[in-house]
Design an enzyme around this catalytic site. Structure first.
Site, PDB file in Angstrom:
ATOM      1  N   HIS A 233     -37.775  -1.312  33.857  1.00  0.00           N
ATOM      2  CA  HIS A 233     -38.904  -0.983  32.966  1.00  0.00           C
ATOM      3  C   HIS A 233     -38.767   0.432  32.407  1.00  0.00           C
ATOM      4  O   HIS A 233     -39.097   0.688  31.242  1.00  0.00           O
ATOM      5  CB  HIS A 233     -40.238  -1.074  33.726  1.00  0.00           C
TER       6      HIS A 233
ATOM      7  N   GLN B  71     -45.823   0.166  31.823  1.00  0.00           N
ATOM      8  CA  GLN B  71     -46.683  -1.032  31.844  1.00  0.00           C
ATOM      9  C   GLN B  71     -48.160  -0.694  31.750  1.00  0.00           C
ATOM     10  O   GLN B  71     -48.982  -1.588  31.558  1.00  0.00           O
ATOM     11  CB  GLN B  71     -46.445  -1.839  33.125  1.00  0.00           C
TER      12      GLN B  71
ATOM     13  N   HIS C  44     -35.993  -4.096  39.309  1.00  0.00           N
ATOM     14  CA  HIS C  44     -36.904  -4.598  38.269  1.00  0.00           C
ATOM     15  C   HIS C  44     -37.730  -3.445  37.683  1.00  0.00           C
ATOM     16  O   HIS C  44     -37.853  -3.317  36.455  1.00  0.00           O
ATOM     17  CB  HIS C  44     -37.815  -5.662  38.899  1.00  0.00           C
ATOM     18  N   GLU C  45     -38.284  -2.595  38.549  1.00  0.00           N
ATOM     19  CA  GLU C  45     -39.157  -1.510  38.067  1.00  0.00           C
ATOM     20  C   GLU C  45     -38.354  -0.429  37.331  1.00  0.00           C
ATOM     21  O   GLU C  45     -38.822   0.105  36.320  1.00  0.00           O
ATOM     22  CB  GLU C  45     -39.952  -0.896  39.217  1.00  0.00           C
TER      23      GLU C  45
ATOM     24  N   CYS D 194     -43.677 -10.801  36.044  1.00  0.00           N
ATOM     25  CA  CYS D 194     -43.924  -9.420  35.643  1.00  0.00           C
ATOM     26  C   CYS D 194     -45.356  -9.343  35.110  1.00  0.00           C
ATOM     27  O   CYS D 194     -45.772 -10.215  34.348  1.00  0.00           O
ATOM     28  CB  CYS D 194     -42.928  -9.036  34.544  1.00  0.00           C
ATOM     29  N   LEU D 195     -46.093  -8.311  35.515  1.00  0.00           N
ATOM     30  CA  LEU D 195     -47.483  -8.196  35.059  1.00  0.00           C
ATOM     31  C   LEU D 195     -47.571  -8.044  33.536  1.00  0.00           C
ATOM     32  O   LEU D 195     -48.601  -8.350  32.945  1.00  0.00           O
ATOM     33  CB  LEU D 195     -48.180  -7.013  35.742  1.00  0.00           C
TER      34      LEU D 195
ATOM     35  N   GLY E 189     -45.036  -4.455  42.350  1.00  0.00           N
ATOM     36  CA  GLY E 189     -44.446  -3.269  41.750  1.00  0.00           C
ATOM     37  C   GLY E 189     -45.075  -3.060  40.389  1.00  0.00           C
ATOM     38  O   GLY E 189     -45.558  -4.009  39.769  1.00  0.00           O
TER      39      GLY E 189
HETATM   40 NI    NI Z   1     -42.301  -6.006  35.551  1.00  0.00          NI
END
Ligand code: NI
Length: 170
Positions: free
Chosen positions: A134, A49, A130-131, A87-88, A44
């Site tokens: 963000h 991000q 989660h997304e 998480c990236l 995701g």
């Molecule tokens: Ni993330």
């Protein structure tokens, strides 16, 4: 290739704005986001991000790519489970996060601005939450439901130091 914004960049802490225009640029941006997500082995990715504070996410939990614009959770419930999430934007950091993953129902617009409703469970329910976090400026470290391991704490500290050095360089 889009670059991933790392914690503690303040871009990740803003509430993102809704998308209002559905044009070529948006379609291109969504494709670039998908490419970046696959390249970095994510399941995701949210627009903040990659430095864009718009309510856009891409998700693929192994059942095909979802490109979701202005996503909204309609219902979420069922069993709660704790899982270590990564998480990236927080490379090397894993945080135990408790979420409801029994079922989820959410709506979003597609690239042409048409609304669709989806239902799912398990990992999809987790990733959608989660997304969307963000898009509201929330990160996994805000959701910790248990202690983080030593390695993760070190990685977090390293990210803070790297960002400090970057800021000094201007
Ligand atoms: Ni993330």
């Amino acid at each position: 290739m889009l670059k991933i914004v790392h914690y503690p960049d303040p871009l990740l802490r803003r509430r993102s704005d809704e998308v209002e225009s559905f044009d070529e640029d948006l379609a291109r941006f969504l494709s670039e986001m998908a490419r970046a997500m696959y390249k970095y082995d994510g399941i995701g990715l949210a627009a903040p991000q990659v430095g864009v504070n718009k309510r856009i996410i891409v998700v693929d939990v192994g059942k095909g790519l979802l490109k979701l614009i202005n996503p909204v959770i309609l219902e979420v419930g069922g069993k709660e489970e704790e899982m270590e999430e990564g998480c990236l934007s927080l490379p090397g950091v894993y945080v135990p996060v408790r979420r409801k993953v029994g079922y989820i129902k959410f709506k979003a617009l597609d690239v042409s601005g048409k609304e669709k409703v989806w239902q799912g469970e398990g990992l999809l329910a987790r990733v959608i939450q989660h997304e969307i976090d963000h898009l509201d400026g929330k990160l996994i470290i805000d959701r910790a439901s248990g202690p983080m391991k030593e390695d993760s704490l070190k990685a977090l500290k390293r990210l803070e130091e790297e960002y400090g050095l970057l800021s000094q360089q201007g």
